[in-house]
Scaffold this active site. Structure first.
Site, short mmCIF file in Angstrom:
data_model
loop_
_atom_site.label_atom_id
_atom_site.label_comp_id
_atom_site.label_asym_id
_atom_site.label_seq_id
_atom_site.Cartn_x
_atom_site.Cartn_y
_atom_site.Cartn_z
N SER A 245 0.46 -1.15 0.06
CA SER A 245 -0.33 0.03 0.46
C SER A 245 0.75 1.72 -0.53
CB SER A 245 -0.89 -0.16 1.43
OG SER A 245 -0.57 0.35 2.23
N THR A 267 -2.34 -8.00 3.56
CA THR A 267 -2.13 -7.60 2.03
C THR A 267 -1.95 -6.83 2.39
OG1 THR A 267 -4.71 -7.24 1.91
CG2 THR A 267 -4.00 -9.43 2.33
N CYS A 268 -1.87 -5.73 3.14
CA CYS A 268 -1.98 -4.13 2.87
C CYS A 268 -0.09 -4.30 2.26
CB CYS A 268 -1.85 -3.22 3.63
SG CYS A 268 -3.88 -2.61 2.94
N PHE A 269 0.86 -5.22 3.26
CA PHE A 269 2.12 -4.99 3.62
C PHE A 269 2.84 -6.31 3.15
CE2 PHE A 269 0.10 -2.83 6.92
CZ PHE A 269 0.44 -2.06 6.92
#
Length: 300
Positions: A245, A267-269
């Protein structure tokens, strides 16, 4: 056709290989005709078992399948918006002295518009009693803002070739795999561009993880990648170009929890929370359950 240069689609946040509809597409006066055409082409690819070059966001696939979108789905495409709504949910607005109304500003092509989340929303104050409704309406609006007509045209074209009811037994991850295909994975590249937190490369859990990756099929590797990063597709440059992200973000494995915990992902990382399991068999069982039962489970 899917190239963002044509202004029909755009990259989702800083993730450079997942697409979503561009709210600025009306700059092309024929954009709705193009979206209907794109829907037909995507459906034809699905019908004839052909793969598309670029993948969409998982929330986009959920919309195709007419599945409800949640606040957590928002995190993968607009983390700032997600965090602001999360703050609203977790804090007392009256104590903070924050005044919010059931309306929100939105700028597209240089024009700022005010969207009412419900009739008379500009005059309805958000309180502790109605903030849950406010958050739900904001989540729904965020996924449709400025793109309702475009998605409707896309779906109309798609439905002409493949009726949506034919897909009722698929989830969004399966639909992504069907459309973009299963990649051949370079496990050495994957391993080389993975970082660790509270683990060392020599730890037995890490050795077992890579044994697991080598033992499973490419389809299961795709699901593992989906589970951790939110998409089954890799950028052209491989794992070294994975994006999160906030830009470039390597695949990460972090030691979290106890041996009876299930794995979780962020999931952002691109991060996998891997508990310190005591055997390879236990690690394999827990990971397989995680990647095959990801609907509403284990992801943040």
């Amino acid at each position: 056709m899917l190239n963002p240069m044509y202004c029909l689609f755009e990259y989702a946040s800083k993730n450079n290989y997942s697409l979503q509809i561009n709210p600025a597409s009306p700059i092309n006066p024929h954009h709705l005709t193009y979206f209907k055409f794109v829907g037909r082409i995507i459906a034809l690819a699905l019908f004839h078992n052909k793969y598309i070059d670029k993948g969409f966001t998982l929330p986009f696939y959920k919309r195709i399948l007419d599945k409800p979108l949640t606040m957590l789905d928002l995190k993968s495409i607009d983390e700032d918006f997600y965090n602001s709504l999360k703050w609203v949910k977790e804090n007392d607005l009256e104590e903070c002295g924050l005044e919010l109304y059931f309306a929100h500003e939105f700028e597209v092509l240089g024009k700022v518009e005010i969207h009412e989340l419900k009739p008379g929303g500009e005059d309805i104050l958000v309180t502790e009693e109605n903030k849950e409704e406010y958050v739900n309406l904001m989540v729904s609006w965020r996924f449709t803002r400025g793109v309702e007509e475009q998605f409707k045209s896309f779906l109309e074209g798609f439905n002409e070739i493949v009726p949506i009811q034919w897909l009722q037994y698929f989830d969004e991850r399966e639909l992504e795999l069907i459309l973009v295909g299963i990649q051949d994975f370079d496990i050495n590249d994957w391993q080389e561009h993975t970082i660790y937190r509270n683990y060392r490369r020599s730890d037995k859990q890490i050795q077992w993880f890579w044994q697991f990756v080598r033992d499973i099929s490419d389809e299961q590797r795709s699901r593992l990648l989906q589970f951790v990063t939110g998409t089954c597709r890799l950028p052209i440059g491989g794992f070294c170009e994975l994006m999160g992200s906030n830009g470039a973000q390597k695949f990460c494995i972090e030691r979290v929890g106890k041996e009876n915990w299930l794995p979780r992902s962020h999931t952002c990382f691109n991060r996998l929370d891997l508990p310190p399991y005591r055997s390879y068999e236990q690690l394999k069982e827990k990971l397989l359950f995680a990647i095959e039962e990801t609907e509403g489970f284990g992801q943040e």
